[in-house]
Motif scaffolding. Structure first.
Motif, PDB file in Angstrom:
ATOM      1  N   SER A 287       0.785  -1.105   0.055  1.00 46.73           N
ATOM      2  CA  SER A 287       0.075  -0.041   0.020  1.00 46.73           C
ATOM      3  C   SER A 287       0.691   1.310  -0.015  1.00 46.73           C
TER       4      SER A 287
ATOM      5  N   ARG B 139      -5.344  -2.759 -11.040  1.00 40.55           N
ATOM      6  CA  ARG B 139      -4.464  -3.449 -10.073  1.00 40.55           C
ATOM      7  C   ARG B 139      -3.953  -2.452  -9.044  1.00 40.55           C
TER       8      ARG B 139
ATOM      9  N   GLY C 144      -5.546   0.413  -8.174  1.00 38.64           N
ATOM     10  CA  GLY C 144      -6.626   0.563  -7.213  1.00 38.64           C
ATOM     11  C   GLY C 144      -6.813   2.143  -7.051  1.00 38.64           C
ATOM     12  N   GLN C 145      -6.094   2.915  -7.758  1.00 39.48           N
ATOM     13  CA  GLN C 145      -6.179   4.479  -7.576  1.00 39.48           C
ATOM     14  C   GLN C 145      -7.115   5.026  -8.623  1.00 39.48           C
TER      15      GLN C 145
END
Length: 392
Positions: free
Chosen positions: A213, A348, A350-351
Motif C-alpha cells: 500500500s 490493479r 486501485g487508484q
C-alpha cells in the motif's frame, strides 16, 4: 536484480543489457571499447554487397596490440540502416523492405547513391569481428553511419566521468539499474538520503506487483537517469527521476534535462583518434555537469516542489477510467498493446484517479523488455497525468 543480456554471435561485442547492475555494465562497456572501430571514409571507400557494408582502401589501424585491417565486411544493425537511410535519403520503409525481400536491389540502390558523391565523407562506427587462430577475418558489425562532424562521446568514458561527478558532489547515492541497447545507455541513480512523504499523491494506491500500500509506504526518493548514445540517437543527458518506493515506479521530468550534444568539427579521413586534450575537456565538462545535477536534482526542495505540482492534477477522480485511458493513449500515440497493459495496471493499482493513470504508465514501463521502449513510455507518465486530469 533480474538481469537480461542479449548477445549476438561470438565474434562481436555483447549487444546490451536490461536491468543490469553497475559492475556488469562496466564489464560490457569495457569489452565493447576493446572492439570498437571508428573511421572517417569517403563514399568511394564504401559499397554494399549482399546487404553488408564493405570498406575498401582505408589505412590500417595501428595500436599497442599491432596492426589491424580496417578494410573488411560489416553487417549493419537496424540503427545503421537508419543512418544509411538518412544520409543517402533512401526512405527507411523502402530500405527495410529491400533488406527483407530483395537484397540485390538494396545493394544496387545504396551503391548508386554512394557513387553520386564519391568524395562525400561519413563516419562509420563499427565493432571489429574476432576470428580464431588461423581463421579468415571475421565479419564485423556496422553500428552507425554518421556525419563526419559527429563528436565521439563514448558510453564508457561518459559513465566514468558521470560517476566521478557524483562522487565529487559528496552526496550519498547508489546506481539502481543499467540498460544498454544498440541505441542508448541508461544508468539510473537514486539518492540514499532524500526521501519525502507524498501521502496525497499515493493515497489509495497499491503496487500492481505485490499489492503493498502507498498509504503505508508513501515515500518518494530523489534520483536521476544518465543517458548517452554512441550512434546518433541522442545527446548525453542527465534527467531528474523521482522513484515511488512502494512499487519502484520512476517519474522522469524531461523539462529539466541537462544535455551535452555530439557535435564537433569535421575530421580527417582514416581511423578516428581524439587528442588527449580534447577528450579531457569533454570529460571534465561531463563531470562538472553531473556534479551540478546532483546538487540540483537530489535536493529535498526540488522533489517537494515537483510532488506538490503533481498533487492537484493527480487527485482528480475519473468517472470513466476506460475512456480516459483511451483518450490518454491516443493523445500520446501509445500503441494498443501498451494501452491494454496500462489499463490492467491501472485496475490493479486501485487508484481511480488521474494519478492512478500516471502510476499505471510507469509500472507498465517497468515490465517492458525493450529498454528504449521502457524509457520512452516512462517519459510519458507526466504528460499522461496532465491528459488524464484535463479529460472531460
Amino acid at each position: 536484480m533480474t538481469q537480461q543480456f542479449a548477445e549476438r554471435a561470438t565474434n562481436v561485442a555483447p549487444a546490451g543489457a536490461r536491468n543490469a547492475d553497475l559492475s556488469d555494465m562496466v564489464r560490457i562497456l569495457e569489452d565493447q571499447q576493446r572492439r570498437k572501430l571508428d573511421v572517417i571514409a569517403p563514399a568511394a571507400a564504401l559499397r554494399f554487397c549482399e546487404g553488408n557494408v564493405h570498406v575498401e582502401g582505408v589505412e590500417s589501424l595501428i595500436t599497442e596490440d599491432g596492426v589491424s585491417d580496417v578494410d573488411g565486411i560489416y553487417r549493419p544493425t537496424a540503427v545503421a540502416d537508419e543512418g544509411i537511410s538518412d544520409k543517402l535519403r533512401i526512405p527507411l520503409a523502402y530500405l527495410r523492405r529491400m533488406r527483407a525481400d530483395n537484397v540485390p536491389l538494396l545493394d544496387e540502390n545504396v551503391n548508386a547513391w554512394l557513387r553520386q558523391e564519391p568524395e562525400r565523407k561519413f563516419m562509420l562506427r563499427a565493432f571489429r569481428g574476432e576470428a580464431g587462430p588461423g581463421m579468415p577475418p571475421a565479419e564485423g558489425v556496422a553500428r552507425a553511419l554518421l556525419s563526419d562532424s559527429y563528436k565521439l562521446m563514448d558510453n564508457f568514458d561518459m559513465l566514468l566521468a558521470a560517476l566521478d561527478g557524483v562522487q565529487q558532489s559528496g552526496h550519498p547515492t547508489r546506481v539502481t539499474g543499467c540498460d544498454l541497447t544498440d541505441r542508448r545507455m541508461y544508468v539510473r541513480v537514486e539518492s540514499e538520503a532524500v526521501a519525502i512523504r507524498a501521502r496525497a499523491l499515493l493515497r489509495g494506491y497499491r503496487s500492481p506487483f505485490d499489492g503493498r500500500s502507498g498509504d503505508e509506504l508513501p515515500l518518494i526518493s530523489a534520483g536521476f537517469v544518465i543517458t548517452n548514445s554512441e550512434v546518433g540517437a541522442g545527446a548525453y543527458t542527465i534527467t531528474p527521476r523521482a522513484v515511488i518506493q512502494v512499487c519502484r515506479n520512476g517519474l522522469t521530468m524531461a523539462q529539466d534535462v541537462m544535455r551535452a550534444v555530439h557535435l564537433g568539427g569535421k575530421q580527417d579521413e582514416g581511423v578516428v583518434s581524439w587528442s588527449g586534450q580534447t577528450q579531457r575537456k569533454t570529460l571534465e565538462l561531463i563531470t562538472s555537469k553531473t556534479a551540478d545535477a546532483v546538487r540540483t536534482f537530489l535536493s529535498r526542495e526540488y522533489v517537494e516542489a515537483k510532488v506538490h505540482a503533481m498533487e492537484a492534477a493527480a487527485g482528480k477522480t475519473l468517472a470513466e477510467p476506460t475512456k480516459t485511458i483511451e483518450h490518454v493513449t491516443k493523445t500520446l500515440s501509445i500503441g494498443t498493446e501498451a494501452k491494454d497493459m496500462i489499463l490492467a495496471h491501472f485496475i490493479r493499482g486501485g487508484q481511480m484517479t488521474a494519478g492512478g493513470v500516471m502510476q499505471a504508465v510507469t509500472s507498465t514501463a517497468q515490465t517492458l523488455t525493450d529498454a528504449d521502449q521502457a524509457a520512452a513510455l516512462e517519459a510519458l507518465a507526466l504528460p499522461a497525468l496532465t491528459a488524464a486530469a484535463t479529460h472531460g
